[in-house]
Scaffold this active site. Structure first.
Site, short mmCIF file in Angstrom:
data_model
loop_
_atom_site.label_atom_id
_atom_site.label_comp_id
_atom_site.label_asym_id
_atom_site.label_seq_id
_atom_site.Cartn_x
_atom_site.Cartn_y
_atom_site.Cartn_z
N LYS A 1 -83.07 90.47 21.06
CA LYS A 1 -84.03 91.86 21.97
C LYS A 1 -82.58 92.14 22.54
O LYS A 1 -82.57 91.83 23.59
CB LYS A 1 -85.15 90.73 22.57
CG LYS A 1 -84.86 90.38 23.61
CD LYS A 1 -86.43 90.33 24.58
CE LYS A 1 -86.38 91.13 26.46
NZ LYS A 1 -86.97 90.69 26.64
N HIS B 1 -88.18 84.99 22.29
CA HIS B 1 -88.25 82.68 22.58
C HIS B 1 -89.72 82.52 23.41
O HIS B 1 -89.51 81.55 23.39
CB HIS B 1 -86.79 82.89 24.12
CG HIS B 1 -87.95 83.09 25.75
ND1 HIS B 1 -88.11 84.50 26.01
CD2 HIS B 1 -88.36 82.54 26.56
CE1 HIS B 1 -88.42 84.59 27.35
NE2 HIS B 1 -88.61 83.27 27.69
N LYS C 1 -92.06 78.23 22.51
CA LYS C 1 -93.30 77.99 23.63
C LYS C 1 -94.09 76.86 23.71
O LYS C 1 -94.27 77.04 22.56
CB LYS C 1 -93.29 78.87 25.13
CG LYS C 1 -92.08 79.72 26.37
CD LYS C 1 -92.95 81.09 26.29
CE LYS C 1 -92.10 81.23 27.65
NZ LYS C 1 -91.81 81.09 28.71
N GLU D 1 -94.63 87.30 37.27
CA GLU D 1 -93.50 86.70 37.81
C GLU D 1 -93.32 87.44 39.74
O GLU D 1 -93.57 88.28 39.89
CB GLU D 1 -92.38 87.19 37.32
CG GLU D 1 -92.20 86.68 35.81
CD GLU D 1 -91.08 86.87 34.66
OE1 GLU D 1 -90.35 86.11 34.73
OE2 GLU D 1 -91.05 88.30 34.49
N ASP E 1 -89.62 95.63 27.76
CA ASP E 1 -89.06 94.34 28.37
C ASP E 1 -90.44 92.43 28.05
O ASP E 1 -89.72 91.77 26.91
CB ASP E 1 -88.30 93.62 30.03
CG ASP E 1 -87.95 92.94 30.34
OD1 ASP E 1 -86.85 92.06 29.49
OD2 ASP E 1 -88.75 91.58 31.34
N HIS F 1 -92.71 89.83 23.53
CA HIS F 1 -93.47 88.90 24.18
C HIS F 1 -95.29 88.64 23.54
O HIS F 1 -95.97 87.79 23.29
CB HIS F 1 -93.29 87.56 24.95
CG HIS F 1 -91.70 87.64 25.51
ND1 HIS F 1 -90.96 88.00 24.39
CD2 HIS F 1 -91.25 88.45 26.43
CE1 HIS F 1 -89.75 87.90 24.54
NE2 HIS F 1 -89.68 88.41 25.88
N LYS G 1 -93.49 92.13 37.44
CA LYS G 1 -92.26 91.41 38.17
C LYS G 1 -92.25 91.26 40.13
O LYS G 1 -93.41 92.41 40.31
CB LYS G 1 -90.68 91.97 38.38
CG LYS G 1 -90.25 91.48 37.19
CD LYS G 1 -89.26 91.34 36.49
CE LYS G 1 -88.83 91.13 35.05
NZ LYS G 1 -88.66 89.49 34.55
C1 BG6 Z 1 -87.35 87.76 29.29
C2 BG6 Z 1 -87.51 89.35 29.90
O1 BG6 Z 1 -87.69 88.15 27.66
O2 BG6 Z 1 -88.64 86.95 29.48
C3 BG6 Z 1 -87.37 88.90 31.24
O3 BG6 Z 1 -86.02 90.07 29.85
C4 BG6 Z 1 -88.38 87.45 31.51
O4 BG6 Z 1 -87.67 89.55 32.32
C5 BG6 Z 1 -88.43 86.53 30.79
O5 BG6 Z 1 -87.95 87.37 33.40
C6 BG6 Z 1 -89.97 85.53 30.61
O6 BG6 Z 1 -89.82 84.12 30.17
P1 BG6 Z 1 -89.47 83.06 31.31
O7 BG6 Z 1 -89.36 82.10 29.92
O8 BG6 Z 1 -88.43 82.45 31.88
O9 BG6 Z 1 -90.72 82.56 31.83
#
Ligand code: BG6
Length: 468
Positions: free
Chosen positions: A139, A169, A173, A207, A226, A231, A327
């Site tokens: 991505k 990703h 999970k 986060e 993002d 996601h 964030k």
């Molecule tokens: C990423 C984003 O794809 O996913 C990040 O670019 C984010 O900004 C992250 O922090 C969150 O995923 P994980 O698996 O690290 O909690």
């Protein structure tokens, strides 16, 4: 498993390779999950092989917690380093090493994806006569609908859909995969999984982290691109899709694409943007977004985004889906929370409504939040949580990358969004990106619940679940 394919990494000297990809390769190897025959690391830097291997080793020491020098000694025997650009002419130098099946992993800056896909195609590496050839794309896949379509077409000119693995990703999970298992194995759920019984769905990914030095990427992206476009909309699709008739990737993709297509076009008032100001996270004073290194004082990039979606199909008629991520929020907390409607006759008080919660962070659990009789002489209720903490933080810890790498090697595409899913996700967020282009986000204090204006997305009688 011993594997005879060649694994080629483009962008081998970059950040993704050192922080995520090589640690995942290392761990798979150390755990006996994958014994690669040949890894070719490719980048523009004119490094020697030993310079590259030292660079990887130093990074593994930081990013692979179980690093062991002997294991690395064995793994590194399969790694070679090559330098060059992404034109077919330079790429052809790899031809003598790539005669059978091969993975081409684009761990590159996104503006190079199309060029790499084309260069590899022109050099003939997409030809599957002597074994499969797969292209892995990271991505972000485009910046808006139009640029994603341009990129999609540029790649499709050289690679067939079943050769393309687009990384999201989150689909590696456990919780994402568990939504499917929990939904489609337990009979109890299907009868309530619709608008007759469900009041709302909230998907939250909060986060405490800030920019972590990624300002160059993040300031152009923002939270909507993002996290939500990819996601969170993927998680949404897993929750909202119709039951597939089998586990074949094609079935899953068809159903996910169908429900994404059913998402009603968004108006600007279905979205809220926020940007963190100075505040405190995890006991530490932190600067605001526009005070971060590299960020312009007038940046309007959102670090928080929330959407309200409606799905125009029978199952989800009238059910709002809320998606939000930010964030520098109050907690590292993530969940998919599904609230049921209250029962039609309030025998024990109004407004008691159950939740089904798939918690993703900090631990992974499924909670059924329900009501039971309060012990004692009175006929009163209390909330009880039937909790299945199926995975504690740190337990069975593999990275989503490890799971996805094995899937690429075995040609399993279910955890990789198909092109039409990606396109639909951009179709959903595109009007909001346009609406936000000239609107400043609401500033929220770092360490808080997010911008206050998020509350205006809530329909009557509904509330955001507070972050812990
Ligand atoms: C990423 C984003 O794809 O996913 C990040 O670019 C984010 O900004 C992250 O922090 C969150 O995923 P994980 O698996 O690290 O909690």
């Amino acid at each position: 498993m011993t594997d005879h394919s060649t694994f080629v990494i483009f962008g081998a000297t970059g950040d993704l390779t050192r922080r995520l990809l090589f640690p995942a390769i290392y761990r798979l190897y150390a755990q006996g999950e994958w014994a690669p025959t040949r890894i070719i690391a490719y980048a523009k830097e004119d490094w020697s092989a030993s310079q590259f291997l030292t660079h990887v080793e130093n990074n593994l020491k930081s990013f692979a917690p179980t690093f062991d020098a002997n294991t690395w000694e064995r793994l590194k025997a399969s790694v070679t380093y090559r330098s060059g650009d992404l034109q077919a002419h330079d790429l052809k130098q790899l031809a003598p090493d790539i005669t059978g099946p091969a993975v081409f992993y684009l761990a590159l800056p996104p503006q190079l994806f199309a060029q790499a896909a084309k260069g590899l195609g022109e050099a003939g590496f997409n030809d599957q006569t002597n074994g499969w050839r797969r292209l892995v794309v990271e991505k972000p896949f485009g910046l808006d609908l139009e640029s994603a379509q341009t990129l999609g077409n540029a790649i499709a000119a050289w690679w067939a859909e079943d050769q393309i693995f687009r990384i999201d990703h989150f689909l590696g999970k456990d919780t994402a995969q568990n939504v499917l298992v929990f939904r489609f194995v337990n009979r109890l759920l299907e009868s309530v999984w619709n608008g007759a019984h469900i009041a709302q769905v909230q998907i939250t990914y909060a986060e405490t982290l800030g920019l972590e030095g990624r300002w160059q990427y993040y300031d152009k992206a923002g939270a909507l691109r993002d996290m939500l476009q990819n996601h969170l909309l993927q998680l949404f699709a897993l929750v909202a899709m119709e039951p597939p008739s089998g586990w074949a990737a094609e079935e899953l993709h068809n159903h996910k694409a169908e429900v994404l297509r059913a998402v009603r076009a968004l108006e600007a008032d279905s979205a809220v943007a926020g940007q963190y100001g100075p505040g405190t996270t995890q006991g530490q004073a932190v600067p605001g977004y526009v005070q971060e290194n590299g960020i312009a004082a007038d940046s309007q990039t959102e670090t928080y985004a929330a959407l309200k979606l409606h799905v125009d199909n029978w199952r989800w008629h009238g059910v709002p889906f809320y998606l939000r991520s930010g964030k520098r929020l109050a907690a590292d907390y993530a969940e998919i929370a599904i609230q049921l409607k209250p029962v039609p006759r309030h025998l024990f008080g109004a407004g008691l409504a159950d939740w089904i919660v798939f918690r993703m962070k900090p631990d992974e659990a499924i909670d059924l939040v329900m009501f039971a009789k309060k012990p004692g002489l009175e006929m009163d209720t209390k909330q009880v949580i039937l909790s299945a903490p199926y995975k504690k933080a740190g337990e069975h810890d593999y990275s989503a990358y490890e799971q996805l790498l094995l899937d690429v090697l075995s040609g399993e595409q279910s955890a990789f969004p198909r092109w039409d899913e990606v396109e639909q996700s951009w179709r959903i967020v595109d009007p909001i990106l346009k609406a936000w282009a000239n609107t400043p986000p609401e500033v929220y204090p770092a360490g808080s619940q997010g911008p206050r204006s998020q509350d205006r997305l809530m329909e009557a009688g509904l509330q955001w679940r507070p972050l812990p």
